[in-house]
Motif scaffolding. Structure first.
Motif, PDB file in Angstrom:
ATOM      1  N   ARG A  22       0.833  -1.216   0.000  1.00 58.13           N
ATOM      2  CA  ARG A  22       0.000   0.000   0.000  1.00 58.13           C
ATOM      3  C   ARG A  22       0.864   1.261   0.000  1.00 58.13           C
ATOM      4  O   ARG A  22       0.562   2.230  -0.698  1.00 58.13           O
ATOM      5  CB  ARG A  22      -0.936  -0.001   1.214  1.00 58.13           C
ATOM      6  CG  ARG A  22      -2.121  -0.906   1.059  1.00 58.13           C
ATOM      7  CD  ARG A  22      -3.115  -0.754   2.224  1.00 58.13           C
ATOM      8  NE  ARG A  22      -4.026  -1.858   2.232  1.00 58.13           N
ATOM      9  CZ  ARG A  22      -3.873  -2.983   2.933  1.00 58.13           C
ATOM     10  NH1 ARG A  22      -2.844  -3.130   3.747  1.00 58.13           N
ATOM     11  NH2 ARG A  22      -4.757  -3.957   2.867  1.00 58.13           N
ATOM     12  N   ARG A  23       1.943   1.265   0.795  1.00 51.53           N
ATOM     13  CA  ARG A  23       2.848   2.418   0.816  1.00 51.53           C
ATOM     14  C   ARG A  23       3.489   2.632  -0.559  1.00 51.53           C
ATOM     15  O   ARG A  23       3.638   3.767  -1.016  1.00 51.53           O
ATOM     16  CB  ARG A  23       3.922   2.244   1.887  1.00 51.53           C
ATOM     17  CG  ARG A  23       3.458   2.578   3.280  1.00 51.53           C
ATOM     18  CD  ARG A  23       4.617   2.689   4.271  1.00 51.53           C
ATOM     19  NE  ARG A  23       5.374   1.464   4.420  1.00 51.53           N
ATOM     20  CZ  ARG A  23       5.033   0.459   5.235  1.00 51.53           C
ATOM     21  NH1 ARG A  23       3.959   0.551   5.984  1.00 51.53           N
ATOM     22  NH2 ARG A  23       5.778  -0.622   5.309  1.00 51.53           N
ATOM     23  N   TRP A  24       3.883   1.538  -1.215  1.00 50.83           N
ATOM     24  CA  TRP A  24       4.475   1.643  -2.545  1.00 50.83           C
ATOM     25  C   TRP A  24       3.466   2.194  -3.545  1.00 50.83           C
ATOM     26  O   TRP A  24       3.821   2.988  -4.407  1.00 50.83           O
ATOM     27  CB  TRP A  24       5.009   0.302  -3.015  1.00 50.83           C
ATOM     28  CG  TRP A  24       6.252  -0.143  -2.295  1.00 50.83           C
ATOM     29  CD1 TRP A  24       7.116   0.635  -1.582  1.00 50.83           C
ATOM     30  CD2 TRP A  24       6.773  -1.466  -2.223  1.00 50.83           C
ATOM     31  NE1 TRP A  24       8.139  -0.125  -1.071  1.00 50.83           N
ATOM     32  CE2 TRP A  24       7.950  -1.420  -1.449  1.00 50.83           C
ATOM     33  CE3 TRP A  24       6.357  -2.680  -2.722  1.00 50.83           C
ATOM     34  CZ2 TRP A  24       8.715  -2.543  -1.185  1.00 50.83           C
ATOM     35  CZ3 TRP A  24       7.121  -3.814  -2.461  1.00 50.83           C
ATOM     36  CH2 TRP A  24       8.287  -3.737  -1.695  1.00 50.83           C
ATOM     37  N   VAL A  25       2.211   1.767  -3.426  1.00 53.12           N
ATOM     38  CA  VAL A  25       1.154   2.284  -4.308  1.00 53.12           C
ATOM     39  C   VAL A  25       0.927   3.766  -4.026  1.00 53.12           C
ATOM     40  O   VAL A  25       0.920   4.593  -4.940  1.00 53.12           O
ATOM     41  CB  VAL A  25      -0.151   1.468  -4.142  1.00 53.12           C
ATOM     42  CG1 VAL A  25      -1.317   2.178  -4.823  1.00 53.12           C
ATOM     43  CG2 VAL A  25       0.022   0.051  -4.693  1.00 53.12           C
ATOM     44  N   ASP A  26       0.764   4.114  -2.746  1.00 52.91           N
ATOM     45  CA  ASP A  26       0.525   5.517  -2.369  1.00 52.91           C
ATOM     46  C   ASP A  26       1.686   6.413  -2.769  1.00 52.91           C
ATOM     47  O   ASP A  26       1.490   7.574  -3.129  1.00 52.91           O
ATOM     48  CB  ASP A  26       0.270   5.641  -0.864  1.00 52.91           C
ATOM     49  CG  ASP A  26      -1.044   5.005  -0.435  1.00 52.91           C
ATOM     50  OD1 ASP A  26      -1.898   4.736  -1.308  1.00 52.91           O
ATOM     51  OD2 ASP A  26      -1.202   4.747   0.781  1.00 52.91           O
ATOM     52  N   GLY A  27       2.917   5.880  -2.702  1.00 56.75           N
ATOM     53  CA  GLY A  27       4.095   6.663  -3.045  1.00 56.75           C
ATOM     54  C   GLY A  27       4.408   6.691  -4.530  1.00 56.75           C
ATOM     55  O   GLY A  27       5.384   7.317  -4.951  1.00 56.75           O
ATOM     56  N   GLY A  28       3.630   5.977  -5.343  1.00 56.89           N
ATOM     57  CA  GLY A  28       3.850   5.984  -6.784  1.00 56.89           C
ATOM     58  C   GLY A  28       4.881   4.986  -7.278  1.00 56.89           C
ATOM     59  O   GLY A  28       5.190   4.941  -8.466  1.00 56.89           O
ATOM     60  N   ARG A  29       5.428   4.173  -6.385  1.00 54.75           N
ATOM     61  CA  ARG A  29       6.434   3.192  -6.801  1.00 54.75           C
ATOM     62  C   ARG A  29       5.795   2.032  -7.561  1.00 54.75           C
ATOM     63  O   ARG A  29       6.440   1.419  -8.414  1.00 54.75           O
ATOM     64  CB  ARG A  29       7.180   2.663  -5.573  1.00 54.75           C
ATOM     65  CG  ARG A  29       8.302   1.720  -5.917  1.00 54.75           C
ATOM     66  CD  ARG A  29       9.112   1.345  -4.705  1.00 54.75           C
ATOM     67  NE  ARG A  29      10.267   0.565  -5.096  1.00 54.75           N
ATOM     68  CZ  ARG A  29      11.069  -0.029  -4.254  1.00 54.75           C
ATOM     69  NH1 ARG A  29      10.862   0.084  -2.958  1.00 54.75           N
ATOM     70  NH2 ARG A  29      12.093  -0.734  -4.692  1.00 54.75           N
ATOM     71  N   LEU A  30       4.526   1.735  -7.251  1.00 53.75           N
ATOM     72  CA  LEU A  30       3.812   0.617  -7.867  1.00 53.75           C
ATOM     73  C   LEU A  30       2.442   1.113  -8.318  1.00 53.75           C
ATOM     74  O   LEU A  30       1.606   1.456  -7.484  1.00 53.75           O
ATOM     75  CB  LEU A  30       3.673  -0.528  -6.858  1.00 53.75           C
ATOM     76  CG  LEU A  30       3.027  -1.814  -7.345  1.00 53.75           C
ATOM     77  CD1 LEU A  30       3.831  -2.424  -8.502  1.00 53.75           C
ATOM     78  CD2 LEU A  30       2.950  -2.820  -6.198  1.00 53.75           C
ATOM     79  N   PRO A  31       2.200   1.168  -9.617  1.00 55.05           N
ATOM     80  CA  PRO A  31       0.909   1.648 -10.102  1.00 55.05           C
ATOM     81  C   PRO A  31      -0.216   0.672  -9.747  1.00 55.05           C
ATOM     82  O   PRO A  31      -0.033  -0.538  -9.797  1.00 55.05           O
ATOM     83  CB  PRO A  31       1.078   1.706 -11.623  1.00 55.05           C
ATOM     84  CG  PRO A  31       2.525   1.525 -11.897  1.00 55.05           C
ATOM     85  CD  PRO A  31       3.126   0.857 -10.709  1.00 55.05           C
ATOM     86  N   ALA A  32      -1.362   1.225  -9.389  1.00 51.76           N
ATOM     87  CA  ALA A  32      -2.559   0.423  -9.112  1.00 51.76           C
ATOM     88  C   ALA A  32      -3.769   1.214  -9.565  1.00 51.76           C
ATOM     89  O   ALA A  32      -3.714   2.431  -9.698  1.00 51.76           O
ATOM     90  CB  ALA A  32      -2.650   0.105  -7.619  1.00 51.76           C
ATOM     91  N   HIS A  33      -4.838   0.513  -9.816  1.00 51.95           N
ATOM     92  CA  HIS A  33      -6.083   1.182 -10.206  1.00 51.95           C
ATOM     93  C   HIS A  33      -7.266   0.389  -9.655  1.00 51.95           C
ATOM     94  O   HIS A  33      -7.117  -0.744  -9.212  1.00 51.95           O
ATOM     95  CB  HIS A  33      -6.173   1.336 -11.727  1.00 51.95           C
ATOM     96  CG  HIS A  33      -6.250   0.022 -12.456  1.00 51.95           C
ATOM     97  ND1 HIS A  33      -5.143  -0.756 -12.715  1.00 51.95           N
ATOM     98  CD2 HIS A  33      -7.299  -0.651 -12.961  1.00 51.95           C
ATOM     99  CE1 HIS A  33      -5.520  -1.846 -13.348  1.00 51.95           C
ATOM    100  NE2 HIS A  33      -6.825  -1.819 -13.519  1.00 51.95           N
ATOM    101  N   ARG A  34      -8.411   1.020  -9.687  1.00 54.00           N
ATOM    102  CA  ARG A  34      -9.640   0.374  -9.218  1.00 54.00           C
ATOM    103  C   ARG A  34     -10.551   0.149 -10.418  1.00 54.00           C
ATOM    104  O   ARG A  34     -10.768   1.048 -11.206  1.00 54.00           O
ATOM    105  CB  ARG A  34     -10.350   1.234  -8.185  1.00 54.00           C
ATOM    106  CG  ARG A  34      -9.572   1.393  -6.902  1.00 54.00           C
ATOM    107  CD  ARG A  34     -10.369   2.180  -5.859  1.00 54.00           C
ATOM    108  NE  ARG A  34      -9.565   2.465  -4.703  1.00 54.00           N
ATOM    109  CZ  ARG A  34      -9.358   1.618  -3.701  1.00 54.00           C
ATOM    110  NH1 ARG A  34      -9.904   0.430  -3.722  1.00 54.00           N
ATOM    111  NH2 ARG A  34      -8.607   1.962  -2.671  1.00 54.00           N
ATOM    112  N   ASP A  35     -11.054  -1.070 -10.530  1.00 54.69           N
ATOM    113  CA  ASP A  35     -12.048  -1.373 -11.558  1.00 54.69           C
ATOM    114  C   ASP A  35     -13.414  -1.127 -10.957  1.00 54.69           C
ATOM    115  O   ASP A  35     -13.806  -1.813 -10.015  1.00 54.69           O
ATOM    116  CB  ASP A  35     -11.925  -2.834 -12.027  1.00 54.69           C
ATOM    117  CG  ASP A  35     -10.676  -3.064 -12.865  1.00 54.69           C
ATOM    118  OD1 ASP A  35     -10.234  -2.111 -13.524  1.00 54.69           O
ATOM    119  OD2 ASP A  35     -10.156  -4.187 -12.852  1.00 54.69           O
TER     120      ASP A  35
END
Length: 130
Positions: A22-35
């Motif tokens: 979650r920290r990596w997603v929030d920090g932009g290190r790991l892209p994520a999206h919601r369907d």
């Protein structure tokens, strides 16, 4: 169809906690999206890229090797007899067992709690898909 992973699945594959992902997603290190309005998902290609970046470099002071399958872990059990030693290493979720001479185990100082790198060199690797 491209593979996608939920946060918990990604964490399990990377060997880290859900909070770390979650920290990596929030920090932009790991892209994520919601369907739709569902949970966050991570594209398989993005997860593979990060997994490749997270590969540890060989431990300082280790001998260079052509083997690429190096798993750093902690020795969890050592059973010695007169000639041989059985050494167990826990490397993340993986338990590895090595049989070696007692002399080699003694020279390496392999006892419970020691950090060790297991190097796996095989002529065949089987791959299964869940």
């Amino acid at each position: 169809m491209a593979a996608t992973y939920r946060i918990a699945e990604a964490a399990a594959l990377l060997g880290v906690s859900d909070d770390t992902v979650r920290r990596w997603v929030d920090g932009g290190r790991l892209p994520a999206h919601r369907d739709g309005g569902g949970p966050a998902v991570i594209e398989g290609a993005d997860l593979a890229r990060l997994a490749t970046q997270l590969r540890e470099a060989p431990e300082p002071g280790t001998t260079p090797s052509s083997a690429r399958n190096r798993l750093t872990g902690i020795v969890t059990n050592v059973v010695r007899d007169g000639v041989m030693a059985q050494v167990e290493i826990q490397a993340g979720p993986f338990r590895l067992v090595s049989l070696m001479s007692r002399e080699a185990a003694d020279e390496l100082g392999l006892v419970v709690g020691v950090r060790a790198v297991a190097t796996v060199k095989a002529t065949q690797v089987s791959v299964d898909v869940p």
